[in-house]
Design a protein around this motif. Structure first.
Motif, PDB file in Angstrom:
ATOM      1  N   PRO A 166      33.593  30.951 -20.715  1.00 25.44           N
ATOM      2  CA  PRO A 166      34.438  30.683 -19.541  1.00 25.44           C
ATOM      3  C   PRO A 166      34.338  29.215 -19.139  1.00 25.44           C
ATOM      4  N   HIS A 167      35.362  28.742 -18.471  1.00 26.61           N
ATOM      5  CA  HIS A 167      35.325  27.404 -17.878  1.00 26.61           C
ATOM      6  C   HIS A 167      34.809  27.586 -16.461  1.00 26.61           C
ATOM      7  N   ILE A 168      33.570  27.188 -16.255  1.00 23.60           N
ATOM      8  CA  ILE A 168      32.936  27.408 -14.961  1.00 23.60           C
ATOM      9  C   ILE A 168      33.115  26.153 -14.104  1.00 23.60           C
ATOM     10  N   PRO A 169      33.667  26.312 -12.889  1.00 22.20           N
ATOM     11  CA  PRO A 169      33.873  25.156 -12.022  1.00 22.20           C
ATOM     12  C   PRO A 169      32.540  24.562 -11.546  1.00 22.20           C
ATOM     13  N   ASP A 170      32.564  23.307 -11.201  1.00 25.94           N
ATOM     14  CA  ASP A 170      31.358  22.606 -10.752  1.00 25.94           C
ATOM     15  C   ASP A 170      30.740  23.260  -9.520  1.00 25.94           C
TER      16      ASP A 170
ATOM     17  N   VAL B 294      26.800  34.123 -15.516  1.00 26.35           N
ATOM     18  CA  VAL B 294      27.985  33.701 -16.267  1.00 26.35           C
ATOM     19  C   VAL B 294      28.902  34.910 -16.416  1.00 26.35           C
ATOM     20  N   PRO B 295      30.181  34.773 -16.054  1.00 23.49           N
ATOM     21  CA  PRO B 295      31.101  35.921 -16.151  1.00 23.49           C
ATOM     22  C   PRO B 295      31.339  36.345 -17.601  1.00 23.49           C
ATOM     23  N   LEU B 296      31.559  37.645 -17.781  1.00 24.11           N
ATOM     24  CA  LEU B 296      31.846  38.198 -19.097  1.00 24.11           C
ATOM     25  C   LEU B 296      33.344  38.312 -19.347  1.00 24.11           C
TER      26      LEU B 296
END
Length: 144
Positions: free
Chosen positions: A69-73, A80-82
């Protein structure tokens, strides 16, 4: 006595046959599927099962697999999302994305991987349908 053209096959170190066990049909292309290809095939199989059962109620849904996933700052959750679910509107399809690497990271065996992919898909479909995940697929096991 051996004939001049005869070669004996020796296995001095007990390693068995040497060289590739599977010869690819086309040189330069791997014969065995990659982890990504196996994951995509697993998702496709499970999505097909769910679509057969729920297509009439789900509407237009696009399924996808991304590595991570692209995790925002400003992400504050330590988890971490699945997967990601973006509801469609105004003729746009709903998009359900599974994140391969985090799912694989949480799976020790192939059976664990299959169970986790099923769990993630069933929970997202249940969210879309507004029903209990146990009603979406009889194989669903909430675990704890």
């Amino acid at each position: 006595m051996r004939h001049a053209g005869h070669q004996s096959v020796r296995d001095r170190r007990g390693r068995g046959m040497r060289g590739p066990a599977v010869v690819p049909d086309r040189p330069g292309e791997p014969m065995l599927p990659t982890a990504r290809e196996r994951f995509d095939e697993l998702v496709l199989d499970l999505v097909s099962d769910l679509e057969k059962r729920w297509a009439d109620r789900l509407g237009l849904v696009e399924y996808a697999v991304e590595d991570t996933p692209h995790i925002p700052d400003d992400w504050t959750s330590g988890i971490v999302p699945l997967s990601s679910l973006i509801r469609g509107s105004g003729g746009k399809a709903t998009k359900l994305v599974l994140f391969r690497r985090p799912i694989e990271h949480r799976s020790e065996t192939r059976a664990d991987l299959e169970a986790l992919v099923l769990t993630v898909l069933v929970e997202q479909v249940a969210e879309l349908l507004g029903i209990d995940p146990v009603d979406v697929d009889p194989r669903y096991d909430p675990g704890d």
